[in-house]
Enzyme design. Structure first.
Site, short mmCIF file in Angstrom:
data_model
loop_
_atom_site.label_atom_id
_atom_site.label_comp_id
_atom_site.label_asym_id
_atom_site.label_seq_id
_atom_site.Cartn_x
_atom_site.Cartn_y
_atom_site.Cartn_z
CE1 TYR A 15 39.13 39.84 40.68
CE2 TYR A 15 39.22 41.37 42.51
CZ TYR A 15 39.60 40.99 41.25
OH TYR A 15 40.48 41.76 40.58
CE1 TYR A 60 45.80 38.37 34.34
CE2 TYR A 60 47.75 37.85 35.63
CZ TYR A 60 46.42 38.21 35.57
OH TYR A 60 45.72 38.41 36.72
CB SER A 84 42.04 42.54 38.13
OG SER A 84 42.82 41.44 38.48
CE LYS A 111 42.48 39.20 36.09
NZ LYS A 111 42.41 38.87 37.52
CB VAL A 129 45.37 43.98 43.66
CG1 VAL A 129 44.46 42.82 43.97
CG2 VAL A 129 46.41 43.63 42.61
N1 GLN Z 1 48.09 41.00 38.41
C1 GLN Z 1 47.30 40.62 39.54
C2 GLN Z 1 47.37 39.11 39.77
O1 GLN Z 1 47.42 38.40 38.83
C3 GLN Z 1 45.90 41.06 39.30
C4 GLN Z 1 44.97 40.67 40.40
C5 GLN Z 1 43.93 41.68 40.69
O2 GLN Z 1 44.03 42.85 40.37
N2 GLN Z 1 42.93 41.24 41.40
O3 GLN Z 1 47.39 38.63 40.87
#
Ligand code: GLN
Length: 303
Positions: A239, A188, A63, A66, A257
């Site tokens: 988050y 994505y 993530s 993003k 993650v």
């Molecule tokens: N690729 C992961 C997902 O879509 C990214 C989530 C994350 O890093 N929080 O679940």
């Protein structure tokens, strides 16, 4: 500031937390990463990078990507993206569906999965190849031409990608995607699979500390746009733990993650810390402890 000495001290402080938490296992390819890893790097605004521990070991950015997709969309499209995605903390997990129906398919912010899918969709429209555009940008900003996608991670996520597909289809049903769902989720997953080290990410996030200026001195974002991205990182980048993170660390930050966290000290430096054990909200346990100690030691929070 003696960055090297500060990082050594931060790493020593974080050491007892390394190995705590769980490695993300809902993407099976991520489960293989050893939990005893820890690295931290800082890139100053002149591009000088310092690091300790596993700071040159590549990991899955997940993530953290993003942040870069949002920056690339804002660089090309000014602030139009905010018609399709909000900028309020969600208070729900990063992959939650629950608010989307109440809020007519408009995600709360660009850093939860639903919001990031909308941003990737827009980058796809603007560039014709969202994930490759991001990879090239990251190679340039990090100065590392070897950065690459990790096909095994992208495939693994696609195989277990029902929830992201559900988010994308749901938003499409409200007319909030411009491209077909399979293409949006594919780009994505590819962007999330990019492998980078703390060194690479600290350098690549430098434009956020330089008020929008890229590594070569050219302008990616207006200063006010860089300010806005940093603000959304602070309020939404970790988050449903963003409040706790602001309380402990007090810096704009974006986690993934894969166990990485990028944090920005505007006007001074960009940090990246990595340790794969995650807390229940999906943020690196040792990474958060390290950043907490960094701002306590240096006094460099935004507060
Ligand atoms: N690729 C992961 C997902 O879509 C990214 C989530 C994350 O890093 N929080 O679940």
């Amino acid at each position: 500031m003696d960055y090297q000495a500060v990082l050594e001290e931060v790493a020593a402080f974080a050491r007892p937390y390394v190995g705590h938490g769980q490695v993300a296992d809902y993407i099976p390819a991520l489960e293989k990463v050893p939990t005893d890893r820890f690295g931290i790097a800082v890139a100053d605004i002149n591009g000088e990078v310092y690091g300790v521990g596993d700071w040159e070991v590549p990991f899955s950015v997940q993530s953290i990507s993003k942040t870069f997709s949002l920056a690339l969309v804002m660089a090309n499209d000014n602030e139009d993206i905010w018609k399709r995605v909000g900028r309020e903390p969600s208070g729900t997990p990063f992959n939650s569906l629950v608010q989307l129906e109440w809020e007519n398919g408009v995600p709360r912010n660009p850093f939860i999965n639903a919001g990031a899918l909308v941003v990737t969709d827009r980058l796809q429209t603007l560039t014709g190849d969202a994930s490759t555009t991001m990879l090239h940008f990251l190679r340039e900003e990090s100065g590392n031409p070897d950065l690459a996608f990790d096909q095994a991670v992208a495939d693994s996520e696609a195989e277990h990608g029902d929830r992201n597909a559900a988010l994308a289809h749901f938003m499409a049903s409200f007319g909030n995607l411009e491209n077909p769902v399979p293409s949006v989720i594919e780009h994505y997953f590819w962007q999330c699979s990019i492998e980078m080290s703390c060194r690479d990410l600290a350098a690549a996030g430098g434009f956020l500390a330089r008020h929008g200026l890229r590594a070569d001195g050219s302008r990616l974002l207006e200063a006010r746009e860089a300010k806005r991205i940093n603000a959304v990182m602070l309020t939404c980048g970790t988050y449903d733990a963003a409040g706790e993170f602001a309380y402990r660390v007090g810096l704009p930050a974006k986690s993934g993650v894969g166990g990485g966290i990028v944090a920005v000290v505007p006007g001074r430096c960009t940090l990246c810390v990595w340790s794969p054990g995650l807390d229940s909200r999906g943020n690196s346990v040792a990474g958060a402890a390290a950043l907490d100690h960094f701002t306590s030691l240096t006094g460099w929070s935004v507060f």
